[in-house]
Design a protein around this motif. Structure first.
Motif, PDB file in Angstrom:
ATOM      1  N   ILE A   1      22.018 -29.444 -36.600  1.00  0.00           N
ATOM      2  CA  ILE A   1      22.045 -30.028 -35.252  1.00  0.00           C
ATOM      3  C   ILE A   1      23.081 -29.253 -34.447  1.00  0.00           C
ATOM      4  O   ILE A   1      24.244 -29.136 -34.863  1.00  0.00           O
ATOM      5  N   VAL A   2      22.676 -28.736 -33.288  1.00  0.00           N
ATOM      6  CA  VAL A   2      23.540 -27.863 -32.501  1.00  0.00           C
ATOM      7  C   VAL A   2      23.573 -28.333 -31.049  1.00  0.00           C
ATOM      8  O   VAL A   2      22.516 -28.562 -30.439  1.00  0.00           O
ATOM      9  N   VAL A   3      24.783 -28.493 -30.536  1.00  0.00           N
ATOM     10  CA  VAL A   3      24.957 -28.712 -29.100  1.00  0.00           C
ATOM     11  C   VAL A   3      25.188 -27.352 -28.457  1.00  0.00           C
ATOM     12  O   VAL A   3      26.132 -26.641 -28.826  1.00  0.00           O
ATOM     13  N   THR A   4      24.332 -26.968 -27.515  1.00  0.00           N
ATOM     14  CA  THR A   4      24.411 -25.629 -26.937  1.00  0.00           C
ATOM     15  C   THR A   4      24.101 -25.673 -25.444  1.00  0.00           C
ATOM     16  O   THR A   4      23.561 -26.663 -24.936  1.00  0.00           O
ATOM     17  N   HIS A   5      24.440 -24.562 -24.763  1.00  0.00           N
ATOM     18  CA  HIS A   5      24.077 -24.428 -23.351  1.00  0.00           C
ATOM     19  C   HIS A   5      23.318 -23.123 -23.111  1.00  0.00           C
ATOM     20  O   HIS A   5      23.028 -22.765 -21.966  1.00  0.00           O
ATOM     21  N   LEU A   6      23.001 -22.401 -24.183  1.00  0.00           N
ATOM     22  CA  LEU A   6      22.356 -21.102 -24.031  1.00  0.00           C
ATOM     23  C   LEU A   6      20.879 -21.170 -24.413  1.00  0.00           C
ATOM     24  O   LEU A   6      20.539 -21.663 -25.487  1.00  0.00           O
ATOM     25  N   PRO A   7      19.983 -20.655 -23.578  1.00  0.00           N
ATOM     26  CA  PRO A   7      18.552 -20.642 -23.909  1.00  0.00           C
ATOM     27  C   PRO A   7      18.253 -19.751 -25.106  1.00  0.00           C
ATOM     28  O   PRO A   7      17.286 -19.989 -25.819  1.00  0.00           O
ATOM     29  N   GLN A   8      19.070 -18.701 -25.320  1.00  0.00           N
ATOM     30  CA  GLN A   8      18.831 -17.826 -26.464  1.00  0.00           C
ATOM     31  C   GLN A   8      18.976 -18.594 -27.778  1.00  0.00           C
ATOM     32  O   GLN A   8      18.243 -18.340 -28.739  1.00  0.00           O
ATOM     33  N   VAL A   9      19.919 -19.531 -27.840  1.00  0.00           N
ATOM     34  CA  VAL A   9      20.114 -20.342 -29.040  1.00  0.00           C
ATOM     35  C   VAL A   9      19.018 -21.399 -29.139  1.00  0.00           C
ATOM     36  O   VAL A   9      18.424 -21.619 -30.197  1.00  0.00           O
ATOM     37  N   ALA A  10      18.728 -22.055 -27.996  1.00  0.00           N
ATOM     38  CA  ALA A  10      17.730 -23.131 -27.991  1.00  0.00           C
ATOM     39  C   ALA A  10      16.352 -22.620 -28.376  1.00  0.00           C
ATOM     40  O   ALA A  10      15.523 -23.374 -28.911  1.00  0.00           O
ATOM     41  N   ALA A  11      16.068 -21.351 -28.139  1.00  0.00           N
ATOM     42  CA  ALA A  11      14.743 -20.819 -28.444  1.00  0.00           C
ATOM     43  C   ALA A  11      14.430 -20.864 -29.931  1.00  0.00           C
ATOM     44  O   ALA A  11      13.259 -20.913 -30.323  1.00  0.00           O
ATOM     45  N   PHE A  12      15.441 -20.863 -30.767  1.00  0.00           N
ATOM     46  CA  PHE A  12      15.216 -20.864 -32.212  1.00  0.00           C
ATOM     47  C   PHE A  12      15.031 -22.270 -32.770  1.00  0.00           C
ATOM     48  O   PHE A  12      14.800 -22.437 -33.971  1.00  0.00           O
ATOM     49  N   ALA A  13      15.124 -23.285 -31.919  1.00  0.00           N
ATOM     50  CA  ALA A  13      15.092 -24.662 -32.401  1.00  0.00           C
ATOM     51  C   ALA A  13      13.683 -25.090 -32.787  1.00  0.00           C
ATOM     52  O   ALA A  13      12.695 -24.713 -32.155  1.00  0.00           O
ATOM     53  N   ASP A  14      13.610 -25.914 -33.809  1.00  0.00           N
ATOM     54  CA  ASP A  14      12.350 -26.559 -34.166  1.00  0.00           C
ATOM     55  C   ASP A  14      12.128 -27.804 -33.317  1.00  0.00           C
ATOM     56  O   ASP A  14      10.996 -28.224 -33.122  1.00  0.00           O
ATOM     57  N   ALA A  15      13.222 -28.400 -32.840  1.00  0.00           N
ATOM     58  CA  ALA A  15      13.142 -29.561 -31.949  1.00  0.00           C
ATOM     59  C   ALA A  15      14.223 -29.419 -30.889  1.00  0.00           C
ATOM     60  O   ALA A  15      15.353 -29.009 -31.188  1.00  0.00           O
ATOM     61  N   HIS A  16      13.875 -29.780 -29.653  1.00  0.00           N
ATOM     62  CA  HIS A  16      14.791 -29.616 -28.515  1.00  0.00           C
ATOM     63  C   HIS A  16      14.982 -30.972 -27.850  1.00  0.00           C
ATOM     64  O   HIS A  16      14.022 -31.574 -27.352  1.00  0.00           O
ATOM     65  N   LEU A  17      16.241 -31.458 -27.849  1.00  0.00           N
ATOM     66  CA  LEU A  17      16.589 -32.717 -27.198  1.00  0.00           C
ATOM     67  C   LEU A  17      17.446 -32.416 -25.978  1.00  0.00           C
ATOM     68  O   LEU A  17      18.322 -31.550 -26.027  1.00  0.00           O
ATOM     69  N   VAL A  18      17.184 -33.142 -24.883  1.00  0.00           N
ATOM     70  CA  VAL A  18      17.952 -32.969 -23.657  1.00  0.00           C
ATOM     71  C   VAL A  18      18.640 -34.284 -23.319  1.00  0.00           C
ATOM     72  O   VAL A  18      18.004 -35.349 -23.309  1.00  0.00           O
ATOM     73  N   VAL A  19      19.957 -34.189 -23.063  1.00  0.00           N
ATOM     74  CA  VAL A  19      20.704 -35.350 -22.583  1.00  0.00           C
ATOM     75  C   VAL A  19      20.628 -35.336 -21.068  1.00  0.00           C
ATOM     76  O   VAL A  19      21.178 -34.442 -20.412  1.00  0.00           O
ATOM     77  N   GLU A  20      19.906 -36.308 -20.503  1.00  0.00           N
ATOM     78  CA  GLU A  20      19.706 -36.368 -19.054  1.00  0.00           C
ATOM     79  C   GLU A  20      20.576 -37.471 -18.467  1.00  0.00           C
ATOM     80  O   GLU A  20      20.763 -38.529 -19.077  1.00  0.00           O
ATOM     81  N   LYS A  21      21.071 -37.209 -17.264  1.00  0.00           N
ATOM     82  CA  LYS A  21      21.899 -38.219 -16.622  1.00  0.00           C
ATOM     83  C   LYS A  21      21.249 -38.653 -15.321  1.00  0.00           C
ATOM     84  O   LYS A  21      20.571 -37.894 -14.635  1.00  0.00           O
ATOM     85  N   SER A  22      21.467 -39.913 -15.009  1.00  0.00           N
ATOM     86  CA  SER A  22      21.023 -40.452 -13.717  1.00  0.00           C
ATOM     87  C   SER A  22      22.219 -41.152 -13.098  1.00  0.00           C
ATOM     88  O   SER A  22      23.015 -41.778 -13.796  1.00  0.00           O
ATOM     89  N   THR A  23      22.343 -41.032 -11.782  1.00  0.00           N
ATOM     90  CA  THR A  23      23.494 -41.607 -11.086  1.00  0.00           C
ATOM     91  C   THR A  23      23.048 -42.800 -10.268  1.00  0.00           C
ATOM     92  O   THR A  23      22.141 -42.700  -9.446  1.00  0.00           O
ATOM     93  N   GLU A  24      23.681 -43.927 -10.532  1.00  0.00           N
ATOM     94  CA  GLU A  24      23.437 -45.135  -9.747  1.00  0.00           C
ATOM     95  C   GLU A  24      24.769 -45.557  -9.158  1.00  0.00           C
ATOM     96  O   GLU A  24      25.597 -46.120  -9.856  1.00  0.00           O
ATOM     97  N   GLY A  25      24.957 -45.295  -7.900  1.00  0.00           N
ATOM     98  CA  GLY A  25      26.255 -45.542  -7.277  1.00  0.00           C
ATOM     99  C   GLY A  25      27.280 -44.596  -7.865  1.00  0.00           C
ATOM    100  O   GLY A  25      27.117 -43.382  -7.823  1.00  0.00           O
TER     101      GLY A  25
END
Length: 569
Positions: free
Chosen positions: A493-517
């Protein structure tokens, strides 16, 4: 292996579920979206320090729950069952809660457990390598264990021989030390036993003799009274030949028999009574005869009485020392003889143990020296392999080595202390891993080490946080390639910000944020291939709708496809 992690009320994460898979899983997201909270949550789940400031504002507590696959029959499963937890179909549920007041609770398989137990089990479940959280391989005992597995079968064979000799050496040495230290006590005990055995042997007591002598003493002491009583009873039954008056039981009984005998034929009941009178007459005759014989046998013998009393006094003296009765004295003597034989054999035992200790010491010296030789050779191969990996991970000047220190004393695994060292620059002296690199560099060093150790390390799950910090381009591709290589043998399990690293993943999870106030909420989304193509260009440059960015992402995914652990995923 981790199957699912649910995080509630932790940092910016309100409620998020991470569905994890075998192979390589990457976690990405915008800055401040909560990627770090994912690693923090995993750290809490496996016994990390609880910080109440991490609890989400407005929540009363943070909760992290994990579902793991734990093979039955292993060390983890055994420890869970020992703690009273349940494992259902090889699935174990872990839970960790942290309140805003700072209270922390943990459950293991549905049963409350100390947090320290989670940390203990984590050593066999997960290896975390993060910016501020480097576990496991920073411990020298783990480094020694990993190097031994890297060394292979030759070392395992010698280590088994050493372990057998070492354990036996400890046992024999402890027994020898105890025997030597207790030499004076044993000598005193042996003297006491010899004295007792000699005293008993000289008295020659017989089983039950004390009871026999007591009965004889009582009879001799009351001989006159016994004789008078027997004579008086005999005369009452059979009469006194010297007396002119025949008034005795026998005469009276004879009169009764004659009276009944004269008329017994007229009544069966009276005839039965007559039979009983005949029987009583026979018994009375026997008793009278025995009384006469007893009266003649009773003889007052003051000399014999004195002998009996003297013998009883001797046996009583023995009983006070060695047992309550003569039988108990004899039993003590039997046990004492066995114990004395053991004590007298201790000197021979000491000589035999000393000889065995010397033999075992020589065997340990030989096998420990062989262990040092094999470890030294393995350390050179290992250091060269990790250094080569670091060159591809944008650390071309770094050098990893293994320092093996041989102690004078023998330990459980030989005489060697093993420590991994890092020299980040040619001019830098080799230092312990956590002292020789920054956070991002240390993660890359750990990645290189884990890749080299792959197959020798039994941990099923690896977590890397920002392992690609400060790199890009070709180095990022190499990081992704090595993560994929590691994922062929374990869950990564890898936390990354680079697409070059993410490309090798078998599964890709994104932490999305929403702002309410002013409140930020984060959730976790699993991406399909289409969304991975859109996510890749957006992260480094914000080019979500760029055709050029999408083409570049397509190229990255296609090139990485052959090296993924699960290319069909």
């Amino acid at each position: 292996m981790l199957e699912e992690v649910r995080i509630q009320g932790l940092g910016v994460i309100d409620d998020a579920v991470l569905e994890l898979s075998p192979g390589l899983t990457v976690v990405t997201g915008e800055t401040g979206a909560g990627k770090t909270m994912v690693v923090t949550g995993l750290g809490l789940l496996f016994g990390g320090r609880a910080d109440p400031q991490r609890v989400r504002p407005g929540a009363d507590r943070a909760v992290v729950e994990g579902r793991l696959v734990v093979p039955s029959g292993g060390r983890v499963a055994a420890r869970v069952l020992e703690a009273g937890g349940d494992i259902d179909d090889d699935v174990l549920i872990l839970t960790r809660t942290v309140s805003v007041e700072g209270r922390s609770r943990a459950t293991l398989g549905g049963r409350s457990a100390p947090v320290s137990l989670l940390a203990y089990l984590a050593e066999d479940l997960v290896a975390v390598h993060g910016q501020s959280d480097q576990q496991r391989l920073l411990r020298t005992d783990r480094q020694r264990s990993a190097l031994d597995r890297f060394a292979g079968g030759d070392l395992a064979r010698v280590l088994k021989q050493y372990t057998v000799a070492y354990r036996r050496y400890r046992e024999v040495s402890e027994e020898l030390e105890e025997l030597v230290q207790r030499a004076r006590e044993r000598a005193q005990e042996a003297d006491m036993l010899r004295f007792g055995l000699e005293e008993i042997a000289s008295a020659e007591p017989r089983p039950g003799e004390d009871a026999e002598l007591l009965a004889e003493e009582t009879r001799l002491a009351h001989a006159d009274g016994l004789r008078v009583a027997a004579t008086t009873a005999h005369e009452a039954l059979a009469g006194d030949p010297a007396s002119d008056v025949e008034i005795d039981v026998a005469a009276l009984l004879s009169t009764a028999r004659q009276a009944v005998a004269a008329v017994r034929e007229h009544d069966a009941d009276l005839a039965a009574i007559g039979d009983r009178l005949d029987e009583a007459s026979y018994i009375l005759s026997d008793v009278a005869t025995e009384l006469a014989s007893y009266a003649e046998s009773v003889d007052a013998d003051p000399g014999r009485l004195a002998e009996v009393q003297e013998r009883r006094a001797l046996l009583t003296s023995l009983s006070r020392k060695y047992g309550g009765t003569t039988d108990e004295v004899l039993a003590w003597a039997e046990n004492a003889a066995k114990r004395l034989a053991d004590l007298e054999g201790d000197d021979e035992r000491i000589d035999a143990l000393r000889a065995e200790v010397e033999e075992l010491y020589e065997r340990m010296e030989q096998t420990a020296a062989e262990l040092t030789r094999i470890r030294t050779a393995a350390a050179e191969r290992f250091g060269a392999a990790v250094t080569e990996e670091l060159t591809a991970l944008a650390m071309p000047h770094a050098r990893v080595s293994v320092r093996i220190t041989t102690d004078e004393e023998f330990g459980q695994y030989g005489r060697d202390e093993v420590e991994l060292l890092l020299a980040p620059h040619p001019s830098s002296p080799p230092l312990a891993l956590h002292k020789g690199a920054s956070g991002g560099e240390l993660s890359r060093v750990m990645l290189a080490i884990e890749v080299v150790f792959a197959g020798a390390d039994p941990v099923p799950t690896f977590v890397f946080d920002e392992v690609d910090a400060g790199v890009g381009g070709k180095a990022a591709v190499e990081i992704g390639r090595r993560l994929a290589r590691l994922a062929q043998r374990a869950q990564v399990i890898v936390v990354t910000h680079l697409p070059q690293v993410a490309a090798f993943a078998d599964a890709h999870l994104v932490v999305e944020k929403s702002t309410e106030g002013l409140v930020i909420e984060s959730g976790v989304v699993r991406l399909d291939r289409g969304r991975r193509l859109r996510e890749a260009p957006r992260r480094p440059a914000g080019l979500e709708d760029s055709e050029l960015g999408r083409a570049h992402a397509e190229e990255l995914l296609t090139n990485a496809e052959p090296e993924r652990a699960y290319p069909a995923a």
